[in-house]
Design an enzyme around this catalytic site. Sequence first.
Site: not given
Length: 648
Positions: A90, A320, A330
Amino acid sequence: MSNDPETKRPGVMDTTSLPDRPKPSKSQKQKPPKQSKAANAPKPKRAEAAKPAPDDPQLMFKVGFLSDVYQERSIESGAIDKVVTRFPPEPNGFLHIGHSKAIAINFGFAKHHGGECYLRFDDTNPKGEEEQYFVAIEEMVKWLGFEPKRVTYSSDNFDRLYALAEALVVRDRAYVCHCTKAEVIAQRGGGEGEGKPRYACPHRNRPTAESLTEFRAMRHGKYEAGEAALRMKQNLDDGNPQMWDLFAYRIPEKEHRKHHRTGDKWRIYPTYDFTHCLCDSLEGITHSLCTTEFELSRVSYEWLCDELEVYKPMQREYGRLNVSGTVLSKRKIVELVNKGHVRAWDDPRLYTLIALRRRGVPPGAILSFVNELGVTKATTNIELRRFETSIRRYLELTVPRLMLVLEPLTVVIDDLDDDHLEMVDVPFSKNPAYGSHTILFTKKVYIERSDFREVDSDDYFRLAPGKTVGLLKVPFPITATSIEKDSNSGEVMVVHAKYEKPLDGSTPKKPKSFIHWVASAPAHNSPIKATVRAFNPLFRSNNPAAHPDGFLADINPESEQIFPHAMIECGFEEIRQRAPWPAEAGEKKLTDAEKNSSASGVQQAAPGPETVRFQGMRVAYFCVDRETTKDDLILNRIVSLKEDVGKD
């Protein structure tokens, strides 16, 4: 890649407040989707092959999980003509160390099997999408050494996705819902009294023609955010929450409707659950590789492709990569920047990829680290020190060596002439291919202040009054004879020494230790002065988020040490001219043809100052920082030398 395109906020049911993706109740333990019959079929015997070497950069594709994934849908079986993968971030933030695993897997898997990988920007949520993120993401992919076959955007397919959504409605597999967020949660058995039976939305069985009319009304602006959404008509009796009528389209708030690429064309936007599998299908992806947080989504992924009767890629999930002792979100990094705890998103104490690049970590070291960890379905949790150990091993074999002094202490060798100038040949590395250079040995040299003690002890082997040490690469050792102190502070300012060169030409006794040094020869540009920034962990614990007063309370006040008077030997200029060190991955010097071969037209950046890397012998690994000017050289410490830390 976001875990959930439906971001969270209480209140109206809009882009930022659609119900969270449904989760199983505590009493339900949903098993991962079963492999298809083809996947469970007996695998053809493979030809015996030599076992890959442990340091083989292609090891993770040759054995283990990713090798098995390939065998499920391989070229040799006739199932596909070529491998096609994608990396779908994204564009609403900078990539971090965790993304490096996804990049290495998706691009590396395709490359290993002679296929293609697309860089696809998943730009279905206008909120937070900015040009700087599009540019930075592509730049980081190329920095890691990968060139996308094509750069695509989910928004390229908005018209086709909308047409497919209408087709889903016509097939009675989607409907327009007007429920609030709380109502949807309750329908899924959540909310107050969690664990209640699931039940259908009251709009679920409205006529398809009515849903189609309402869906078109959504597109034309009849409804505001939270007043309507398109949901897929899946299977509420399925134990998998990813089959509980997921959202397909939603209406953003007015201030978040303008899209970075399509402008004001659309008032509605597709969700991740609707978009991802269909973009994979439209692009002909053969292996859709993602992390295990999307494992339950595989059922809805395949359901949607089947319901629309479109080509169905094969989704498989790997564990992951998580790194402890730092923050990657973020929101938290923005807070660190805004409150002045770090300089910017590329502050070398962070673990964004742009920060690691600035710190001097080579892209090849990151890829080597990912390969070293291997790929399985288990989540990989790594401490920072393990990452740094991997970097050290890589740098040990790929960068030259110089002598650098962080805190200089003057040593005057009294029995040498004032104009003594001796040329000393020093190799740049243990690897003879790196060559050698000549440095100067003079009457006055600078040593590390920590390499001298005014009071000696039996367990101390460096310089002290009356003690002899060797200067690296200098033919004869020196012995400290006296000192000069600052009259106010009492600090030692100068050490006087004797050059232990035997007058009879005999071989001198070998000293017990050797120390590094830099000559004082201003006429020959020695020393080169620099400011060194030594970075330590930004946080004091392995889990900053667990601090009772919040993650900011865990910040390490000693996360950066500045050495404003550092000195480097004159061989540095040759190292700078010969950079990049190493010339690998996305830091190679490109030919003009290579520069213009980008799929997006965006050229790979020329190697930056951080590619000037070297080992400061006995100190650490360093690189040049981007804030360096013609008059001010700034160096970043990449990692310390583990084997020398704390040694006397």
